[in-house]
Design a protein around this motif. Sequence first.
Motif, PDB file in Angstrom:
ATOM      1  N   VAL A  76      13.554  48.136  19.905  1.00 47.82           N
ATOM      2  CA  VAL A  76      14.615  48.381  18.935  1.00 47.82           C
ATOM      3  C   VAL A  76      15.159  47.068  18.391  1.00 47.82           C
ATOM      4  N   LEU A  77      15.338  46.074  19.257  1.00 45.38           N
ATOM      5  CA  LEU A  77      15.836  44.782  18.803  1.00 45.38           C
ATOM      6  C   LEU A  77      14.842  44.131  17.843  1.00 45.38           C
ATOM      7  N   GLU A  78      13.548  44.233  18.130  1.00 44.38           N
ATOM      8  CA  GLU A  78      12.539  43.685  17.219  1.00 44.38           C
ATOM      9  C   GLU A  78      12.598  44.379  15.860  1.00 44.38           C
ATOM     10  N   LEU A  85      15.342  40.191   8.412  1.00 44.83           N
ATOM     11  CA  LEU A  85      14.532  39.272   7.614  1.00 44.83           C
ATOM     12  C   LEU A  85      14.202  39.883   6.259  1.00 44.83           C
ATOM     13  N   GLN A  86      13.877  41.169   6.238  1.00 47.09           N
ATOM     14  CA  GLN A  86      13.536  41.831   4.983  1.00 47.09           C
ATOM     15  C   GLN A  86      14.739  41.914   4.050  1.00 47.09           C
ATOM     16  N   LEU A  87      15.903  42.201   4.602  1.00 46.06           N
ATOM     17  CA  LEU A  87      17.103  42.281   3.772  1.00 46.06           C
ATOM     18  C   LEU A  87      17.476  40.912   3.211  1.00 46.06           C
ATOM     19  N   GLN A  88      17.268  39.859   3.991  1.00 48.32           N
ATOM     20  CA  GLN A  88      17.515  38.511   3.469  1.00 48.32           C
ATOM     21  C   GLN A  88      16.547  38.194   2.331  1.00 48.32           C
ATOM     22  N   MET A  89      15.288  38.620   2.468  1.00 41.97           N
ATOM     23  CA  MET A  89      14.319  38.421   1.394  1.00 41.97           C
ATOM     24  C   MET A  89      14.746  39.186   0.139  1.00 41.97           C
ATOM     25  N   ALA A  90      15.236  40.415   0.322  1.00 46.54           N
ATOM     26  CA  ALA A  90      15.704  41.209  -0.814  1.00 46.54           C
ATOM     27  C   ALA A  90      16.852  40.510  -1.526  1.00 46.54           C
ATOM     28  N   SER A  91      17.758  39.935  -0.752  1.00 45.00           N
ATOM     29  CA  SER A  91      18.900  39.242  -1.342  1.00 45.00           C
ATOM     30  C   SER A  91      18.453  38.017  -2.133  1.00 45.00           C
ATOM     31  N   GLU A 420       3.943  37.883  10.125  1.00 48.15           N
ATOM     32  CA  GLU A 420       4.054  36.546   9.524  1.00 48.15           C
ATOM     33  C   GLU A 420       5.506  36.156   9.270  1.00 48.15           C
ATOM     34  N   ILE A 421       6.286  37.066   8.675  1.00 49.38           N
ATOM     35  CA  ILE A 421       7.676  36.704   8.398  1.00 49.38           C
ATOM     36  C   ILE A 421       8.453  36.549   9.701  1.00 49.38           C
ATOM     37  N   ARG A 422       8.055  37.285  10.724  1.00 50.23           N
ATOM     38  CA  ARG A 422       8.704  37.129  12.045  1.00 50.23           C
ATOM     39  C   ARG A 422       8.358  35.774  12.643  1.00 50.23           C
TER      40      ARG A 422
END
Length: 446
Positions: A76-78, A85-91, A420-422
């Motif tokens: 769940v933490l992962e 990370l995805q939300l930061q990319m969206a921003s 990769e993004i992780r």
Amino acid sequence: MTAFALKRALLPALALCAVVAAPAMAQVQKLDRVVAVVDDDVVMASELQQRLNTITAQIKAQNVEAPPIDVLRRQVLEQLIIERLQLQMASRAGVTVSDAELDQAIARVMQNTGASPEQFRERLAADGLSMKTFRQQIRNELLIRRVEQGSVNRRIQITDQDIDNFLRSKEGEFWKSPQYELGHILIPVSSSAPGDEVTKAREKAEQLAQQVRDGADFRQLAIANSAGQNALSGGDLGWRKTVELPTLFSNALQGLGVNDVTDPFRSDAGFHLLKIHAQRGSNEQVVEQTKVRHILVKTSAIRDDDAAYNLLIDLRKQIEGGASFDELAREHSEDIGTMLAGGDLGWSMPGQFVPEFTQAMNNTPVGEISMPFKSQFGWHILRVDGRRNQDMTEQYIRNQAANLLRNRRYEEELQNWRREIRDQAYVDIKLPNLKEEGESADSAEQ
């Protein structure tokens, strides 16, 4: 100091204040804490626990044995880390979800549950969620989906050779083969029968075929006349793809449509008639195409939605007043792929554009200009230059094959991209029992 840095700096101090103040408090209130630092954001213990509770409830509802709690907590933490990370990319990419899109998504969720708005709110409250929190969760899901689709689809390249190889394969032949619901009548005659018996059998088959063409019920004729093994069920063969049929049968069906019957054709068993009761997966595709051009204006730090909308309103007025759409597109459009061509997108295929663009295009009469509308790419106006019906059978098959191949690769590439993004991110897990392999608890605390 950034807001994030300030937040990180204050966390130890807040924890210390809580410890010092504890003896003097009548009741100790447990403070929230950071369980992971993810680049410029954090995951809090309350978020982890709430997601853990939700997933545990889902597993229980499915009557599936849950993994050990430590394993589940790590998973769940992962999941939360990847989402951050995805939300930061969206921003960073300026990806947004409008309130209208969000309302539509929530309406679909409520419709699927079959609950009234009040019942839905009660269910959320029972799960410890407010409507505001739920809306933010759905907004985040939509943002994440857009980031994933945009990032992963760019990694997948389907070439013409890939499509050719697939269509030539046995799997491709099966995939593109239409499916028929067939009826069958067999008039038996052996391969060694004398000529008069063969002629008699052929004539009977021809008479039955003509009766069917004149409106007789094929199934009744099959019960009364057929020697096939399915005769008593009206000669029904069920749904069959042409590649599943004997070559003799599939050849006889070529060029026929629903309710057509074949001419009699012979095999070693006798003369056959086939009728197409229904058809699925027809390869013939005559589609309506729209010739359209557009002007795209993106929002930025110096141009908000209102400014983009107003600019397009002004451009629309200029065009209606006689200005050239092509010239204004070359001057103002931010679609690099079409701006030099005056915004020309050519003749479209169904499903080629995002839903917002498709809706505006379909609602705009030929020769007219749409009102400004927003998609995930920015704000648009478009002009419809023409519509036509086009036989796109071959292109349709190739497009469908490309989509099938792309969808097969999507899940694999999605997992690769997430990994990769992780790997490229700064992630500091604050729970000692959830440290990544090879990382000591001491090193993470430093």
